[in-house]
Design a protein around this motif. Structure first.
Motif, PDB file in Angstrom:
ATOM      1  N   GLY A 131       0.786  -1.224   0.000  1.00  0.00           N
ATOM      2  CA  GLY A 131       0.000   0.000   0.000  1.00  0.00           C
ATOM      3  C   GLY A 131       0.817   1.272   0.000  1.00  0.00           C
ATOM      4  N   ALA A 132       2.124   1.160   0.205  1.00  0.00           N
ATOM      5  CA  ALA A 132       2.979   2.351   0.198  1.00  0.00           C
ATOM      6  C   ALA A 132       3.263   2.760  -1.242  1.00  0.00           C
ATOM      7  CB  ALA A 132       4.282   2.067   0.936  1.00  0.00           C
ATOM      8  N   TYR A 133       3.148   4.044  -1.533  1.00  0.00           N
ATOM      9  CA  TYR A 133       3.337   4.478  -2.912  1.00  0.00           C
ATOM     10  C   TYR A 133       4.780   4.935  -3.142  1.00  0.00           C
ATOM     11  CZ  TYR A 133       1.819   8.861  -0.601  1.00  0.00           C
ATOM     12  OH  TYR A 133       1.658   9.921   0.254  1.00  0.00           O
ATOM     13  N   PRO A 134       5.216   5.053  -4.396  1.00  0.00           N
ATOM     14  CA  PRO A 134       6.631   5.293  -4.694  1.00  0.00           C
ATOM     15  C   PRO A 134       7.232   6.517  -4.017  1.00  0.00           C
ATOM     16  CG  PRO A 134       5.507   4.571  -6.674  1.00  0.00           C
ATOM     17  CD  PRO A 134       4.446   4.762  -5.635  1.00  0.00           C
ATOM     18  N   LEU A 135       6.477   7.608  -3.888  1.00  0.00           N
ATOM     19  CA  LEU A 135       7.026   8.780  -3.208  1.00  0.00           C
ATOM     20  C   LEU A 135       7.432   8.440  -1.777  1.00  0.00           C
ATOM     21  CD1 LEU A 135       4.669  11.697  -4.355  1.00  0.00           C
ATOM     22  CD2 LEU A 135       7.107  11.442  -4.863  1.00  0.00           C
ATOM     23  N   GLU A 136       6.588   7.690  -1.086  1.00  0.00           N
ATOM     24  CA  GLU A 136       6.903   7.300   0.285  1.00  0.00           C
ATOM     25  C   GLU A 136       8.166   6.445   0.335  1.00  0.00           C
ATOM     26  OE1 GLU A 136       3.009   6.602   2.859  1.00  0.00           O
ATOM     27  OE2 GLU A 136       2.836   5.639   0.894  1.00  0.00           O
ATOM     28  N   LEU A 137       8.262   5.482  -0.585  1.00  0.00           N
ATOM     29  CA  LEU A 137       9.415   4.587  -0.574  1.00  0.00           C
ATOM     30  C   LEU A 137      10.706   5.340  -0.874  1.00  0.00           C
ATOM     31  CD1 LEU A 137       7.914   1.457  -2.369  1.00  0.00           C
ATOM     32  CD2 LEU A 137       8.154   1.879   0.083  1.00  0.00           C
ATOM     33  N   SER A 138      10.637   6.342  -1.729  1.00  0.00           N
ATOM     34  CA  SER A 138      11.833   7.143  -2.012  1.00  0.00           C
ATOM     35  C   SER A 138      12.254   7.959  -0.793  1.00  0.00           C
ATOM     36  CB  SER A 138      11.578   8.071  -3.202  1.00  0.00           C
ATOM     37  OG  SER A 138      11.432   7.323  -4.393  1.00  0.00           O
ATOM     38  N   ILE A 139      11.286   8.445  -0.031  1.00  0.00           N
ATOM     39  CA  ILE A 139      11.609   9.164   1.207  1.00  0.00           C
ATOM     40  C   ILE A 139      12.279   8.217   2.204  1.00  0.00           C
ATOM     41  CG2 ILE A 139      10.576  10.300   3.219  1.00  0.00           C
ATOM     42  CD1 ILE A 139       8.455  11.441   1.260  1.00  0.00           C
ATOM     43  N   ILE A 140      11.757   6.992   2.286  1.00  0.00           N
ATOM     44  CA  ILE A 140      12.375   5.991   3.165  1.00  0.00           C
ATOM     45  C   ILE A 140      13.796   5.687   2.699  1.00  0.00           C
ATOM     46  CG2 ILE A 140      12.245   3.580   3.918  1.00  0.00           C
ATOM     47  CD1 ILE A 140       9.168   3.860   3.729  1.00  0.00           C
ATOM     48  N   ALA A 141      13.976   5.514   1.384  1.00  0.00           N
ATOM     49  CA  ALA A 141      15.303   5.203   0.846  1.00  0.00           C
ATOM     50  C   ALA A 141      16.294   6.320   1.159  1.00  0.00           C
ATOM     51  CB  ALA A 141      15.213   4.980  -0.660  1.00  0.00           C
ATOM     52  N   ARG A 142      15.840   7.554   1.047  1.00  0.00           N
ATOM     53  CA  ARG A 142      16.709   8.698   1.364  1.00  0.00           C
ATOM     54  C   ARG A 142      17.243   8.592   2.783  1.00  0.00           C
ATOM     55  NH1 ARG A 142      15.188  13.306   4.181  1.00  0.00           N
ATOM     56  NH2 ARG A 142      16.447  15.199   3.817  1.00  0.00           N
ATOM     57  N   GLN A 143      16.361   8.286   3.727  1.00  0.00           N
ATOM     58  CA  GLN A 143      16.797   8.214   5.119  1.00  0.00           C
ATOM     59  C   GLN A 143      17.681   6.994   5.373  1.00  0.00           C
ATOM     60  OE1 GLN A 143      17.169  10.106   7.408  1.00  0.00           O
ATOM     61  NE2 GLN A 143      16.558   9.413   9.450  1.00  0.00           N
ATOM     62  N   VAL A 144      17.412   5.892   4.686  1.00  0.00           N
ATOM     63  CA  VAL A 144      18.286   4.718   4.815  1.00  0.00           C
ATOM     64  C   VAL A 144      19.710   5.088   4.412  1.00  0.00           C
ATOM     65  CG1 VAL A 144      18.800   2.419   3.885  1.00  0.00           C
ATOM     66  CG2 VAL A 144      16.449   3.010   4.513  1.00  0.00           C
ATOM     67  N   HIS A 145      19.857   5.766   3.275  1.00  0.00           N
ATOM     68  CA  HIS A 145      21.187   6.182   2.818  1.00  0.00           C
ATOM     69  C   HIS A 145      21.838   7.130   3.822  1.00  0.00           C
ATOM     70  CE1 HIS A 145      21.662   4.688  -1.402  1.00  0.00           C
ATOM     71  NE2 HIS A 145      20.370   4.472  -1.249  1.00  0.00           N
ATOM     72  N   ARG A 146      21.081   8.079   4.333  1.00  0.00           N
ATOM     73  CA  ARG A 146      21.642   9.060   5.265  1.00  0.00           C
ATOM     74  C   ARG A 146      22.113   8.395   6.556  1.00  0.00           C
ATOM     75  NH1 ARG A 146      17.383  13.439   6.370  1.00  0.00           N
ATOM     76  NH2 ARG A 146      19.124  14.465   7.444  1.00  0.00           N
ATOM     77  N   LEU A 147      21.299   7.488   7.086  1.00  0.00           N
ATOM     78  CA  LEU A 147      21.660   6.829   8.341  1.00  0.00           C
ATOM     79  C   LEU A 147      22.894   5.951   8.175  1.00  0.00           C
ATOM     80  CD1 LEU A 147      18.081   5.862   9.571  1.00  0.00           C
ATOM     81  CD2 LEU A 147      19.603   7.545  10.633  1.00  0.00           C
TER      82      LEU A 147
END
Length: 565
Positions: A498-514
């Motif tokens: 149910g998560a849409y691509p914009l949400e997943l890209s925001i999650i990916a951004r934080q994964v990279h940052r952390l």
């Protein structure tokens, strides 16, 4: 003498009586379908009743208008039918119960109380051996054991058949209720830990129905279904024709969309390569449907040779897996890639043994990457989740390059050992044809540590910003994998449906940052909905410690319906 009095004085069960027993079991399962679903929604994946009734209906059809020659033949056919139609752990366990009973009674034309008791004892032994469960593990064994003991006591004291059956059901019902305060130690409910307390085990509930069906003198009182303490949610609409047809129609659509890549085999619901590979290790994976594109979407060059598709959230049967294994076999052996769920493991084990007897060399990789379910040593172990995709990709590349079976399996197990995943959900999924979600959350709650079968997680945490929630996923993963500065990973940011691509890209951004903040490099990343839980609004993060060999296998060409480079 009245017909009821004559029935009360009978001391044995005939083949006709046992056929009627199976018919009544189907009737009771239908009557209590909502209740069984309710029980399984609380501590499982809400499919126990749906899967079981598929088997009981098959039993009714199997014996409609025709009776086997003896009791052993009847029970044996019933066991095989349940294994072939129910799927999941329930199909294998109920099948084992009936098959072992059949072996015990043999060609008897009828059975008395003593034989009924000893045959159920044999069936119980089969269930315990296959499921590795003990009393108080919060499983069907908790209802089956006291029922068998009640039959044995009745036989010892010379009780009438009627009284023995009444006593057996009473004991099974008491065993069912006794599961309420227990902490589950087997199956999907075990991942909830103490959150499984105060709920009846659905397997124990259906086992009690089995014994109730054997007691025709009792009047059934339907169990109410309730959703006490839950928040009402908006009913969901779905693109579904008939829920029973959803798997076949979806696989047909997949094959029609990608005719050059995959072929669908409707008799077994197996998806294989459109053009089978020659002289390579065959790769087979599968499981319950509802996780798409896993597994059927990853059939093709560089990944799987066959995917075996069960009912929604239910393991495929061992017969289906055998069919998929034979399709994947080109003479160099076959590797099963299996997510660590009880039903999947049981049915893949059975299938592997049977095809090995036919001369196919077999190995198995069990994927158990879910950090949230890393619990007690006597439990089923960690669940298999999104790292399955990484295993299938790496093993697929090695098999395509000509590596032998032992090498492919060794590298697959290596990927599992260096992978961990965590997931959370903002809302639950709804099964096809169901208007209600599997569980409800308050607006300020997030379900943490969810699996991929719509089940509850290990805890509930407060809703927060995306970055704050992602940190609660990444930090435990990095700590568990002991990621040091200079380490490198493959990161999979996976939507649960149910998560849409914009949400997943925001999650990916934080994964990279952390990870960057810890000095850990992301050698490769994959972002999208690849291992889903129907329409669950959630996401998972998978980290796999990388090296040059792993990156090489990851980068190798792949061409499947849902992963291509």
């Amino acid at each position: 003498m009245s017909e009821s009095n004559a029935s009360d004085r009978r001391q044995s069960l005939t083949v006709a009586d046992l056929v009627n027993w199976l018919h009544r079991f189907d009737e009771l399962t239908a009557t209590e379908l909502d209740w069984l679903t309710e029980l399984d929604s609380a501590i499982g994946d809400a499919d126990h009743g749906v899967n079981l009734i598929r088997g009981t209906r098959a039993l009714r059809e199997r014996f409609e208008g025709q009776h086997p020659a003896n009791v052993g033949e009847l029970l044996g056919q019933a066991g095989v039918t349940l294994v072939a139609t129910v799927g999941g752990a329930s199909g294998a366990l109920y099948g084992a119960l009936f098959v072992e009973m059949a072996r015990h009674v043999g060609s008897a034309k009828s059975i008395d109380v003593a034989t009924l008791a000893s045959s159920f004892r044999a069936g119980l032994s089969g269930v315990v051996t296959l499921g590795r469960a003990s009393p108080a593990d919060k499983t069907m064994v908790d209802a089956l054991t006291p029922a068998v003991e009640a039959l044995e006591v009745a036989a010892e004291r010379g009780a009438s058949l009627r009284q023995a059956l009444v006593d057996a059901f009473a004991a099974a019902a008491a065993g069912r209720e006794a599961t309420t305060p227990l902490v589950a130690r087997k199956g999907r409910a075990s991942y909830l830990g103490v959150r499984s307390v105060d709920h009846i085990d659905p397997g124990a509930a259906s086992t009690a129905l089995l014994f109730e069906a054997l007691s025709p003198h009792l009047e059934h009182s339907p169990h109410p279904t309730t959703r006490t303490g839950q928040t009402m949610t908006t009913a969901r609409r779905q693109f579904v024709n008939q829920p029973d047809d959803i798997i076949a129609e979806a696989l047909d659509g997949l094959a029609l969309t990608h005719p050059s890549l995959v072929a669908w085999h409707p008799e077994s619901n197996v998806v294989s390569r459109a053009t089978p590979a020659a002289r390579k290790v065959g790769l087979v994976s599968g499981g319950g449907s509802g996780h798409e594109p896993l597994h059927a979407g990853f059939v093709g060059t560089g990944m799987l040779d066959a995917a075996v598709c069960g009912a929604v959230f239910a393991s495929p049967t061992s017969e289906q897996i055998q069919a998929g294994t034979r399709l994947a076999n080109s003479g160099n052996g076959v590797l099963h890639i299996v997510k660590n769920y009880t039903g999947d493991v049981l049915n893949f084990e059975i299938a592997a043994e049977l095809v090995s007897d036919d001369g196919i060399e077999m190995q198995t990789v069990i994927v158990d990457d879910d950090l949230a379910s890393d619990g007690a040593a006597d439990g089923p172990g960690r669940r298999g989740t999104a790292a399955t995709l990484v295993v299938e990709k790496v093993c697929g590349a090695l098999a395509e390059s000509g590596a032998d079976l032992a090498t492919v399996a060794e590298h697959g197990r290596g990927v599992v050992a260096r992978s961990r995943s965590l997931a959370l959900a903002l809302s639950a999924c709804a099964h096809p044809g169901e208007s209600r979600a599997a569980f409800d959350l308050e607006p300020n709650e997030v379900e943490f540590g969810v699996g991929i079968h719509g089940e509850r997680g290990v805890s509930r945490i407060p809703f927060a910003t995306a970055d704050e929630l992602v940190e609660q996923l990444v930090t435990p993963l990095a700590d568990e994998l002991e990621l040091k500065r200079g380490a490198s990973v493959i990161a999979v940011v996976n939507g649960l449906g149910g998560a849409y691509p914009l949400e997943l890209s925001i999650i990916a951004r934080q994964v990279h940052r952390l990870l960057s903040g810890r000095g850990v490099g992301v050698a490769r990343s994959l972002v999208g909905s690849y291992v889903t839980s129907l329409d669950m609004h959630g996401a998972s993060v998978t980290l796999t410690v990388a090296d040059d060999d792993l990156i090489g296998a990851w980068d190798a060409p792949v061409r499947t319906p849902n992963l291509t480079w």
